[in-house]
Enzyme design. Structure first.
Site, PDB file in Angstrom:
ATOM      1  CE  LYS A   1      -1.306   4.161   2.700  1.00 51.02           C
ATOM      2  NZ  LYS A   1      -1.302   2.837   3.629  1.00 51.02           N
TER       3      LYS A   1
ATOM      4  CB  SER B   1      -4.156   1.858   4.060  1.00 52.97           C
ATOM      5  OG  SER B   1      -3.419   1.462   3.057  1.00 52.97           O
TER       6      SER B   1
ATOM      7  CE  LYS C   1      -4.547   1.969  -0.664  1.00 54.56           C
ATOM      8  NZ  LYS C   1      -3.947   0.819  -0.062  1.00 54.56           N
TER       9      LYS C   1
ATOM     10  CB  SER D   1      -0.931   0.026   1.138  1.00 56.88           C
ATOM     11  OG  SER D   1      -2.148  -0.770   0.942  1.00 56.88           O
TER      12      SER D   1
END
Length: 394
Positions: free
Chosen positions: A235, A125, A68, A65
């Site tokens: 993140k 997320s 992202k 993820s």
């Protein structure tokens, strides 16, 4: 005699080794102890992009993820360009609603604002939110992925190939620690206000469906928010193939750092290893900053203009990382002009360069620009100038 010489050389080498003359550089020895469980990592200073520590930072792995980060960058750039707005309402497609993995469980046909979808991506997320935004910006996730890969090339991300907008595992969807640091840097340098939502611990959205309204809680996947001093983002990521990843960013004493961990042993360890990198950076380095962008630092003579001199300013802010052990390092600069400067010149025109030195050693350069417009002189204004040249030549 030869045996005595050999003994002498042996003991001399041992003595030199003990005194540290044969010791490896600090960065190299630090690499051996940092982030022990990670497949790869990097520690980068944010303002300059200088790499402070790294291990296998250009080796490609599934990024999960952390993908992202690029999705968030493109969303912000689309807003900045006026293509979309924060309050636009986005309709969730069947495709987006059935992403699986981490999600906020939106239903097909449900509407959410761009602002709330960005919250879902940044805090929880959410795969469904990321894909919904990709479709809204580009028409389809596939077309959005083309934009992702194009932007990656522009940022110099040489070891990255995106196959989707959310990071779910697909063969060939890869990135590396260095590339992740580059896109993390781009997001926070271009859109520092994103740090506020990226470090929000808890929030919520409202689902509005045929069954009515219901509140859905968002909890941040980046647990470092709760305990790491100065954290600004960014993140996390996890899939069985990628293992546990994080891009952790923090700022202390006017220095921003980016620590990327790829493939750590478990979720807690990735945060500990990211903190280890950040602690090392803050303990050992500081930033020397040159004149801020737009600072008028000199005046230069200009010919054939309505003014005799022009204000000269810096076109960008330059930062340089120095070791804290060399705390006396002095940042100086010299100005070099395009010669001669002749009117007309518009504000923002390049007129030369600024060369930076640390302790007398050249470390970088920047651009000098005109801080104002200078029109070409009229014939009446040129008469004294021409007369001066005439009598000088006579």
């Amino acid at each position: 005699m030869r045996r005595q010489q050999r003994y002498f050389i042996f003991f001399l080498v041992m003595i030199l080794s003990c005194t540290g003359l044969f010791a490896k550089p600090e960065r190299q020895s630090a690499n051996q102890t940092m982030a022990a469980t990670a497949r790869s990592y990097i520690l980068m200073e944010q303002s300059s992009g200088q790499v402070l520590l790294e291990r296998q930072s250009e080796e490609a792995f599934p990024p999960a993820s952390i993908t992202k980060v690029m999705t968030l960058l493109l969303i912000n750039e689309a807003i900045d360009a006026g293509k979309i707005n924060w309050d636009d309402r986005v309709t969730i497609s069947e495709h987006a609603a059935h992403m699986g993995g981490s999600q906020v469980f939106m239903e097909p046909g449900e509407e959410q604002t761009v602002r709330d979808l960005v919250k879902c991506i940044s805090i929880a997320s959410a795969n469904d939110a990321a894909v919904a935004m990709s479709e809204y910006i580009a028409g389809s996730e596939e077309q959005f992925v083309e934009l992702m890969n194009k932007r990656a090339k522009e940022l110099g991300m040489e070891h990255t190939v995106f196959k989707n907008a959310c990071g779910l595992h697909v063969d060939g969807h890869v990135s590396c620690a260095k590339d992740i640091a580059l896109m993390s840097r781009a997001l926070l340098e271009e859109y520092p206000e994103m740090s506020k939502v990226l470090t929000t611990w808890m929030d919520s959205i409202i689902h509005r469906t045929r069954r009515g309204e219901s509140e859905f809680g968002l909890s941040n996947t980046n647990k470092m928010i709760k305990w790491y001093n100065g954290l600004t983002g960014l993140k996390t990521g996890y899939t069985p193939e990628a293992k546990h990843c994080v891009s952790a960013t923090a700022t202390r004493d006017q220095m921003g750092l980016i620590a990327v961990i790829m493939g750590a042993a478990d979720g807690k360890i990735r945060f500990q290893e990211a903190a280890q990198l950040l602690d090392y950076g803050f303990a050992n380095y500081k930033v020397k900053v040159g004149p801020q962008i737009g600072t008028i630092i000199a005046q230069q003579e200009i010919k054939k203009g309505t003014e005799k001199q022009i204000d000269v300013a810096t076109a960008e802010t330059k930062s340089f990382v120095v070791s804290k052990s060399s705390a006396s390092s002095e940042l100086t600069y010299e100005l070099e002009y395009t010669t001669p400067l002749v009117a007309p010149i518009s504000k923002g025109t390049t007129v030369g360069r600024i060369v930076y030195y640390l302790d007398g050693n050249e470390v970088g350069e920047g651009t000098l620009v005109s801080a104002s417009d200078v029109d070409k002189a009229t014939l009446k204004q040129m008469v004294p100038y021409m007369a001066k040249r005439f009598f000088k030549m006579a």
